[in-house]
Design a protein around this motif. Structure first.
Motif, mmCIF file in Angstrom:
data_model
loop_
_atom_site.group_PDB
_atom_site.id
_atom_site.type_symbol
_atom_site.label_atom_id
_atom_site.label_comp_id
_atom_site.label_asym_id
_atom_site.label_seq_id
_atom_site.Cartn_x
_atom_site.Cartn_y
_atom_site.Cartn_z
ATOM 1 N N ARG A 45 -45.792 -8.188 7.236
ATOM 2 C CA ARG A 45 -47.308 -8.402 6.667
ATOM 3 C C ARG A 45 -47.595 -7.144 6.112
ATOM 4 O O ARG A 45 -47.584 -5.970 6.807
ATOM 5 C CB ARG A 45 -47.980 -8.998 7.755
ATOM 6 N N VAL A 46 -48.366 -7.123 4.960
ATOM 7 C CA VAL A 46 -49.061 -5.970 4.656
ATOM 8 C C VAL A 46 -50.589 -6.291 4.209
ATOM 9 O O VAL A 46 -50.880 -7.510 3.969
ATOM 10 C CB VAL A 46 -48.199 -5.565 3.086
ATOM 11 N N ARG A 47 -51.126 -5.221 3.966
ATOM 12 C CA ARG A 47 -52.518 -5.422 3.358
ATOM 13 C C ARG A 47 -52.696 -4.952 1.983
ATOM 14 O O ARG A 47 -51.839 -3.990 1.944
ATOM 15 C CB ARG A 47 -53.698 -4.646 4.320
ATOM 16 N N ILE A 48 -53.193 -5.674 1.108
ATOM 17 C CA ILE A 48 -53.188 -5.314 -0.256
ATOM 18 C C ILE A 48 -54.597 -5.120 -0.776
ATOM 19 O O ILE A 48 -55.497 -5.891 -0.230
ATOM 20 C CB ILE A 48 -52.420 -6.195 -1.125
ATOM 21 N N LEU A 57 -54.537 -10.679 -11.480
ATOM 22 C CA LEU A 57 -54.850 -9.556 -10.282
ATOM 23 C C LEU A 57 -53.655 -8.599 -10.460
ATOM 24 O O LEU A 57 -52.717 -8.715 -10.921
ATOM 25 C CB LEU A 57 -54.613 -10.368 -9.063
ATOM 26 N N ARG A 58 -54.037 -7.479 -10.037
ATOM 27 C CA ARG A 58 -53.294 -6.303 -9.996
ATOM 28 C C ARG A 58 -53.628 -5.329 -8.626
ATOM 29 O O ARG A 58 -54.694 -5.246 -8.155
ATOM 30 C CB ARG A 58 -53.635 -5.148 -11.033
ATOM 31 N N ILE A 59 -52.357 -5.347 -8.147
ATOM 32 C CA ILE A 59 -52.232 -4.468 -6.736
ATOM 33 C C ILE A 59 -52.634 -3.025 -7.013
ATOM 34 O O ILE A 59 -51.900 -2.470 -7.661
ATOM 35 C CB ILE A 59 -51.097 -4.703 -5.931
ATOM 36 N N THR A 60 -53.640 -2.484 -6.302
ATOM 37 C CA THR A 60 -54.037 -1.036 -6.453
ATOM 38 C C THR A 60 -53.381 -0.407 -5.151
ATOM 39 O O THR A 60 -53.608 1.020 -5.113
ATOM 40 C CB THR A 60 -55.425 -0.815 -6.544
ATOM 41 N N LEU A 61 -53.098 -1.115 -3.997
ATOM 42 C CA LEU A 61 -53.066 -0.394 -2.671
ATOM 43 C C LEU A 61 -51.964 -1.651 -1.854
ATOM 44 O O LEU A 61 -52.481 -2.487 -1.644
ATOM 45 C CB LEU A 61 -54.158 0.041 -2.130
ATOM 46 N N VAL A 62 -50.887 -0.798 -1.193
ATOM 47 C CA VAL A 62 -50.215 -1.790 -0.156
ATOM 48 C C VAL A 62 -50.041 -0.869 1.109
ATOM 49 O O VAL A 62 -49.595 0.271 0.791
ATOM 50 C CB VAL A 62 -48.830 -1.900 -0.936
#
Length: 67
Positions: A45-48, A57-62
């Motif tokens: 499980r991750v926080r994005i 949408l574009r992920i900027t942090l994982v």
């Protein structure tokens, strides 16, 4: 936002996550590096953090999701 790690390539530091609705969303090396992680396993499980509209949408942090 939370998601589940789906793929990860240690050489490129890129991969993808599955949002809770099952939608895959890729992330690049910059997003992975921003989270300070060294490794990611499928199923974790991750926080994005994301930017952009729903369809772009574009992920900027994982980072790892912790309790």
């Amino acid at each position: 936002m939370q998601a589940t790690a789906y793929t990860y390539d240690a050489e490129t530091r890129c991969g993808s996550v599955l949002l809770d609705d099952g939608t895959p969303l890729p992330f690049d090396a910059a997003a992975f590096t921003a989270g300070g992680l060294r490794l990611l396993r499928p199923g974790q499980r991750v926080r994005i953090e994301v930017e952009g509209a729903k369809d772009s949408l574009r992920i900027t942090l994982v980072t790892l999701q912790t309790l």
